[in-house]
Design a protein around this motif. Sequence first.
Motif, mmCIF file in Angstrom:
data_model
loop_
_atom_site.group_PDB
_atom_site.id
_atom_site.type_symbol
_atom_site.label_atom_id
_atom_site.label_comp_id
_atom_site.label_asym_id
_atom_site.label_seq_id
_atom_site.Cartn_x
_atom_site.Cartn_y
_atom_site.Cartn_z
ATOM 1 N N VAL A 129 1.047 -1.185 0.239
ATOM 2 C CA VAL A 129 -0.053 0.309 0.452
ATOM 3 C C VAL A 129 1.206 2.065 -0.004
ATOM 4 C CG1 VAL A 129 -1.646 -1.216 1.623
ATOM 5 C CG2 VAL A 129 -0.637 0.421 2.632
ATOM 6 N N GLN A 130 0.088 2.136 -0.479
ATOM 7 C CA GLN A 130 1.057 3.882 -0.047
ATOM 8 C C GLN A 130 0.568 4.497 0.966
ATOM 9 O OE1 GLN A 130 1.646 6.207 -3.882
ATOM 10 N NE2 GLN A 130 1.005 7.976 -3.209
ATOM 11 N N VAL A 131 1.160 5.384 1.435
ATOM 12 C CA VAL A 131 1.667 5.900 3.123
ATOM 13 C C VAL A 131 1.548 7.016 2.987
ATOM 14 C CG1 VAL A 131 0.933 4.047 4.674
ATOM 15 C CG2 VAL A 131 3.282 4.801 3.625
ATOM 16 N N PRO A 132 0.957 8.059 3.201
ATOM 17 C CA PRO A 132 1.488 9.706 2.808
ATOM 18 C C PRO A 132 2.863 10.243 3.526
ATOM 19 C CG PRO A 132 -0.466 9.167 4.643
ATOM 20 C CD PRO A 132 -0.061 8.110 4.259
ATOM 21 N N ALA A 133 2.680 8.976 4.671
ATOM 22 C CA ALA A 133 4.276 9.183 5.399
ATOM 23 C C ALA A 133 4.526 8.045 6.440
ATOM 24 C CB ALA A 133 4.741 10.374 6.206
ATOM 25 N N LEU A 134 6.136 8.096 6.333
ATOM 26 C CA LEU A 134 6.362 6.911 7.444
ATOM 27 C C LEU A 134 7.250 8.250 8.825
ATOM 28 C CD1 LEU A 134 7.271 4.564 4.906
ATOM 29 C CD2 LEU A 134 5.843 4.274 6.786
ATOM 30 N N PRO A 135 7.326 7.185 10.172
ATOM 31 C CA PRO A 135 7.755 7.684 11.361
ATOM 32 C C PRO A 135 9.151 8.994 11.202
ATOM 33 C CG PRO A 135 7.112 6.163 11.686
ATOM 34 C CD PRO A 135 7.624 6.125 10.074
ATOM 35 N N LEU A 136 9.682 8.914 9.974
ATOM 36 C CA LEU A 136 10.868 9.115 9.764
ATOM 37 C C LEU A 136 11.369 9.689 8.633
ATOM 38 C CD1 LEU A 136 14.002 7.504 11.650
ATOM 39 C CD2 LEU A 136 12.689 9.160 12.064
ATOM 40 N N LYS A 137 11.397 11.477 7.957
ATOM 41 C CA LYS A 137 11.224 12.177 7.103
ATOM 42 C C LYS A 137 11.910 10.883 5.728
ATOM 43 C CE LYS A 137 14.842 15.718 7.600
ATOM 44 N NZ LYS A 137 14.342 16.927 7.662
ATOM 45 N N GLU A 138 13.060 10.664 6.286
ATOM 46 C CA GLU A 138 14.239 9.851 5.604
ATOM 47 C C GLU A 138 13.791 8.606 4.671
ATOM 48 O OE1 GLU A 138 16.201 10.258 9.171
ATOM 49 O OE2 GLU A 138 14.767 11.395 8.125
ATOM 50 N N ILE A 139 12.842 8.107 5.977
ATOM 51 C CA ILE A 139 12.419 6.803 5.426
ATOM 52 C C ILE A 139 11.025 6.737 3.814
ATOM 53 C CG2 ILE A 139 11.158 4.630 6.001
ATOM 54 C CD1 ILE A 139 12.908 5.154 8.426
ATOM 55 N N PHE A 140 11.237 6.041 3.157
ATOM 56 C CA PHE A 140 10.323 5.669 2.316
ATOM 57 C C PHE A 140 9.727 4.351 2.046
ATOM 58 C CE2 PHE A 140 12.514 9.636 1.118
ATOM 59 C CZ PHE A 140 11.499 10.496 0.957
#
Length: 149
Positions: A129-140
């Motif tokens: 799935v696609q998510v808008p963000a993960l817990p750290l801004k540099e993690i994709f």
Amino acid sequence: MTQPMMKNSENAPMPVADYSHAVEVPMGNGKSMLYICGMGPRDKATDTVPGVTFDDAGDVNDYDITAQTQNVFQNIGTVIKDAGGRGLRDVVDVQVFLVDIDRDFADFNKVWKENMVFEDGWKPARTTVQVPALPLKEIFVELKCIAVI
């Protein structure tokens, strides 16, 4: 029945919040279900995320999904082995979280195939799935797994 046990690995990066790397639940037949936390690509030795470049303001300029995905698989394998399993071959179910599925799905799948499709034909179930963000801004990319050990 034996109680569930927290399993934390000294060889994997520490979770970014207050949770365990995994929880082992004995099934009573000499095997256990291992519920692995959402695992990101942070490197244990440096506590950094591979393949990321930042601009002068500290915002992410670009990232390498292949490098990040390889590190995620390495971290998951480490947690499984430290819990008494064989490694990635023990995984039965995976939830994949991508921040940019259009950009990263094909490259993610290449790394998936290298790590999760085995010579004997075994491959775990998977949801992506696609998510808008993960817990750290540099993690994709992040993976949540269940393994049988």
